[in-house]
Design a protein around this motif. Structure first.
Motif, PDB file in Angstrom:
ATOM      1  N   MET A   1     -19.571 -15.479 -14.160  1.00  0.00           N
ATOM      2  CA  MET A   1     -19.595 -13.849 -13.206  1.00  0.00           C
ATOM      3  C   MET A   1     -18.536 -13.318 -13.568  1.00  0.00           C
ATOM      4  N   GLU A   2     -18.815 -12.358 -13.729  1.00  0.00           N
ATOM      5  CA  GLU A   2     -17.344 -11.306 -14.243  1.00  0.00           C
ATOM      6  C   GLU A   2     -16.095 -10.662 -14.036  1.00  0.00           C
ATOM      7  N   ASN A   3     -15.180 -10.709 -14.422  1.00  0.00           N
ATOM      8  CA  ASN A   3     -14.763 -10.138 -13.277  1.00  0.00           C
ATOM      9  C   ASN A   3     -14.404  -8.976 -11.903  1.00  0.00           C
ATOM     10  N   TYR A   4     -13.805  -9.036 -11.286  1.00  0.00           N
ATOM     11  CA  TYR A   4     -13.892  -7.736  -9.835  1.00  0.00           C
ATOM     12  C   TYR A   4     -13.138  -7.420  -9.948  1.00  0.00           C
ATOM     13  N   THR A   5     -12.891  -6.371  -9.834  1.00  0.00           N
ATOM     14  CA  THR A   5     -11.484  -5.577  -9.505  1.00  0.00           C
ATOM     15  C   THR A   5     -11.603  -4.768  -7.833  1.00  0.00           C
ATOM     16  N   THR A   6     -10.134  -4.438  -7.334  1.00  0.00           N
ATOM     17  CA  THR A   6     -10.338  -3.341  -6.050  1.00  0.00           C
ATOM     18  C   THR A   6      -8.701  -3.099  -6.296  1.00  0.00           C
ATOM     19  N   LEU A   7      -8.715  -1.976  -6.040  1.00  0.00           N
ATOM     20  CA  LEU A   7      -8.201  -1.064  -5.558  1.00  0.00           C
ATOM     21  C   LEU A   7      -7.621  -0.380  -3.823  1.00  0.00           C
ATOM     22  N   THR A   8      -6.338  -1.286  -3.219  1.00  0.00           N
ATOM     23  CA  THR A   8      -6.096  -1.068  -2.036  1.00  0.00           C
ATOM     24  C   THR A   8      -4.991   0.699  -1.784  1.00  0.00           C
ATOM     25  N   LEU A   9      -5.237   1.050  -1.136  1.00  0.00           N
ATOM     26  CA  LEU A   9      -3.854   2.543  -1.132  1.00  0.00           C
ATOM     27  C   LEU A   9      -3.722   2.068   0.746  1.00  0.00           C
ATOM     28  N   PHE A  10      -2.588   1.818   0.872  1.00  0.00           N
ATOM     29  CA  PHE A  10      -1.517   1.704   1.820  1.00  0.00           C
ATOM     30  C   PHE A  10      -1.221   3.446   1.811  1.00  0.00           C
ATOM     31  N   HIS A  11      -1.417   3.813   3.657  1.00  0.00           N
ATOM     32  CA  HIS A  11      -1.555   4.986   3.768  1.00  0.00           C
ATOM     33  C   HIS A  11       0.187   4.796   4.948  1.00  0.00           C
ATOM     34  N   PHE A  12       1.057   5.323   4.647  1.00  0.00           N
ATOM     35  CA  PHE A  12       2.915   5.376   6.085  1.00  0.00           C
ATOM     36  C   PHE A  12       3.175   6.555   6.527  1.00  0.00           C
ATOM     37  N   GLU A  13       3.282   6.171   7.707  1.00  0.00           N
ATOM     38  CA  GLU A  13       3.217   7.394   8.291  1.00  0.00           C
ATOM     39  C   GLU A  13       5.176   7.005   8.801  1.00  0.00           C
ATOM     40  N   LYS A  14       5.089   5.750   8.979  1.00  0.00           N
ATOM     41  CA  LYS A  14       6.784   5.124   9.641  1.00  0.00           C
ATOM     42  C   LYS A  14       6.770   4.006   8.121  1.00  0.00           C
ATOM     43  N   ASN A  15       8.242   3.567   8.360  1.00  0.00           N
ATOM     44  CA  ASN A  15       8.048   2.279   7.735  1.00  0.00           C
ATOM     45  C   ASN A  15       8.489   2.709   6.020  1.00  0.00           C
ATOM     46  N   MET A  23       8.165  -2.873  -3.674  1.00  0.00           N
ATOM     47  CA  MET A  23       7.836  -2.351  -5.357  1.00  0.00           C
ATOM     48  C   MET A  23       8.614  -3.525  -5.581  1.00  0.00           C
ATOM     49  N   GLY A  24      10.196  -3.602  -5.624  1.00  0.00           N
ATOM     50  CA  GLY A  24      10.319  -4.526  -6.427  1.00  0.00           C
ATOM     51  C   GLY A  24      10.497  -6.060  -5.997  1.00  0.00           C
ATOM     52  N   ILE A  25      10.141  -5.969  -4.338  1.00  0.00           N
ATOM     53  CA  ILE A  25      10.331  -7.312  -3.754  1.00  0.00           C
ATOM     54  C   ILE A  25       8.482  -7.999  -4.240  1.00  0.00           C
ATOM     55  N   ALA A  26       7.811  -7.627  -3.764  1.00  0.00           N
ATOM     56  CA  ALA A  26       5.782  -8.190  -3.574  1.00  0.00           C
ATOM     57  C   ALA A  26       5.768  -8.677  -5.291  1.00  0.00           C
ATOM     58  N   PRO A  27       5.764  -7.696  -5.586  1.00  0.00           N
ATOM     59  CA  PRO A  27       4.685  -8.764  -7.071  1.00  0.00           C
ATOM     60  C   PRO A  27       5.620 -10.148  -7.419  1.00  0.00           C
ATOM     61  N   LEU A  28       7.116 -10.072  -7.143  1.00  0.00           N
ATOM     62  CA  LEU A  28       7.007 -12.006  -7.556  1.00  0.00           C
ATOM     63  C   LEU A  28       7.007 -12.832  -6.953  1.00  0.00           C
ATOM     64  N   SER A  29       5.950 -12.446  -6.201  1.00  0.00           N
ATOM     65  CA  SER A  29       4.741 -13.556  -5.098  1.00  0.00           C
ATOM     66  C   SER A  29       3.459 -13.553  -6.127  1.00  0.00           C
ATOM     67  N   PHE A  30       3.224 -12.384  -6.838  1.00  0.00           N
ATOM     68  CA  PHE A  30       1.514 -11.898  -7.534  1.00  0.00           C
ATOM     69  C   PHE A  30       1.313 -13.327  -8.325  1.00  0.00           C
ATOM     70  N   HIS A  31       2.210 -14.458  -8.668  1.00  0.00           N
ATOM     71  CA  HIS A  31       1.263 -15.641  -9.632  1.00  0.00           C
ATOM     72  C   HIS A  31       1.395 -16.488  -8.652  1.00  0.00           C
ATOM     73  N   LYS A  32       1.052 -16.779  -7.757  1.00  0.00           N
ATOM     74  CA  LYS A  32       1.258 -17.288  -6.477  1.00  0.00           C
ATOM     75  C   LYS A  32      -0.641 -17.488  -6.073  1.00  0.00           C
ATOM     76  N   LEU A  36      -6.387 -14.144  -8.576  1.00  0.00           N
ATOM     77  CA  LEU A  36      -5.935 -13.206  -9.161  1.00  0.00           C
ATOM     78  C   LEU A  36      -5.535 -13.150 -10.721  1.00  0.00           C
ATOM     79  N   LEU A  37      -6.700 -12.006 -11.152  1.00  0.00           N
ATOM     80  CA  LEU A  37      -5.929 -12.418 -12.420  1.00  0.00           C
ATOM     81  C   LEU A  37      -4.649 -11.343 -12.825  1.00  0.00           C
ATOM     82  N   PHE A  38      -5.271 -10.045 -12.794  1.00  0.00           N
ATOM     83  CA  PHE A  38      -4.349  -9.140 -12.987  1.00  0.00           C
ATOM     84  C   PHE A  38      -4.087  -8.020 -11.509  1.00  0.00           C
ATOM     85  N   ALA A  39      -2.768  -7.608 -11.778  1.00  0.00           N
ATOM     86  CA  ALA A  39      -1.496  -7.024 -10.896  1.00  0.00           C
ATOM     87  C   ALA A  39      -1.416  -6.008 -10.561  1.00  0.00           C
TER      88      ALA A  39
END
Length: 225
Positions: A1-15, A23-32, A36-39
């Protein structure tokens, strides 16, 4: 089966400050993350989306997966998603199957498709573009952005468009959703304003690296908190 892609948009009112810090914290754990092949975690542009100014209320997560199951497990049960669900007012996820992709994103093409000589999808199409700008061409590129925004605003068959990107000013991407492949091709080849911008891109050599990818839009799911 070939690769599968998702794009998720997060909308904030607060926070919004929390979202900015991720943006600086979350990508540090993507390798775990299993499967997930690419993020990329990206910010977005203000206004209609193609803008020099950021939209601090909207962020995007792009994932390329080994298979749909890996994507589903992440979206439903991961620590990453649980944190975002607590802080957002709306989450929109596009589930994408690559049709055609050419170019490079940080030296690779994460969307290379095995789809050859198959029937063109009849439903909605998503387009992802991404480019790294040459420093010496920044002013010229951004001067042309209003024309690019106007061109897509006037396009027939476009249902959604937004500027996204990893770094302001120099690494820019876009996501757009179209009614069908005919709408995409009419915009790409028959709209004069867009054709003129493409010619200018080649003439002025704005990009150090660029990528253009077409996808079949399999699902478009919105969750509001």
């Amino acid at each position: 089966m070939e690769n599968y892609t998702t794009l998720t948009l997060f909308h904030f009112e607060k926070n919004k400050f929390w979202a900015f810090k991720q943006m600086g914290i979350a990508p540090l754990s993507f390798h775990k993350i299993q499967g997930l092949l690419f993020a990329r975690l990206m910010g977005t542009g203000a206004g209609s989306g193609f803008s020099l100014f950021p939209d601090f209320s909207t962020y995007a997560f792009l994932g390329v997966w080994e298979n749909p199951n890996a994507a589903s497990v992440f979206l439903e049960d991961s620590t990453f998603m649980k944190k975002y669900k607590k802080n957002t007012i709306k989450i929109r996820t596009l589930f994408l199957k690559p049709i055609q992709s050419h170019g490079r994103w940080d030296g690779i093409n994460p969307f290379e498709s095995k789809m050859k000589n198959k029937e063109t999808p009849k439903g909605k199409i998503a387009i992802i573009t991404r480019a790294t700008l040459r420093w010496q061409r920044l002013l010229s590129f951004w001067a042309a952005v209003p024309r690019a925004s106007k061109a897509i605003e006037q396009a027939v068959g476009v249902r959604y468009y937004k500027g996204i990107g990893e770094w302001p000013f120099i690494q820019q991407a876009t996501i757009s959703i179209w009614d069908n492949m005919n709408a995409v091709q009419n915009f790409a080849y028959k709209q004069k304003a867009h054709a003129d911008i493409v010619k200018e891109t080649r003439k002025k050599k704005w990009y150090k690296e660029d990528l253009f990818s077409r996808f079949e839009l399999l699902e478009d799911i919105i969750h509001e908190q």
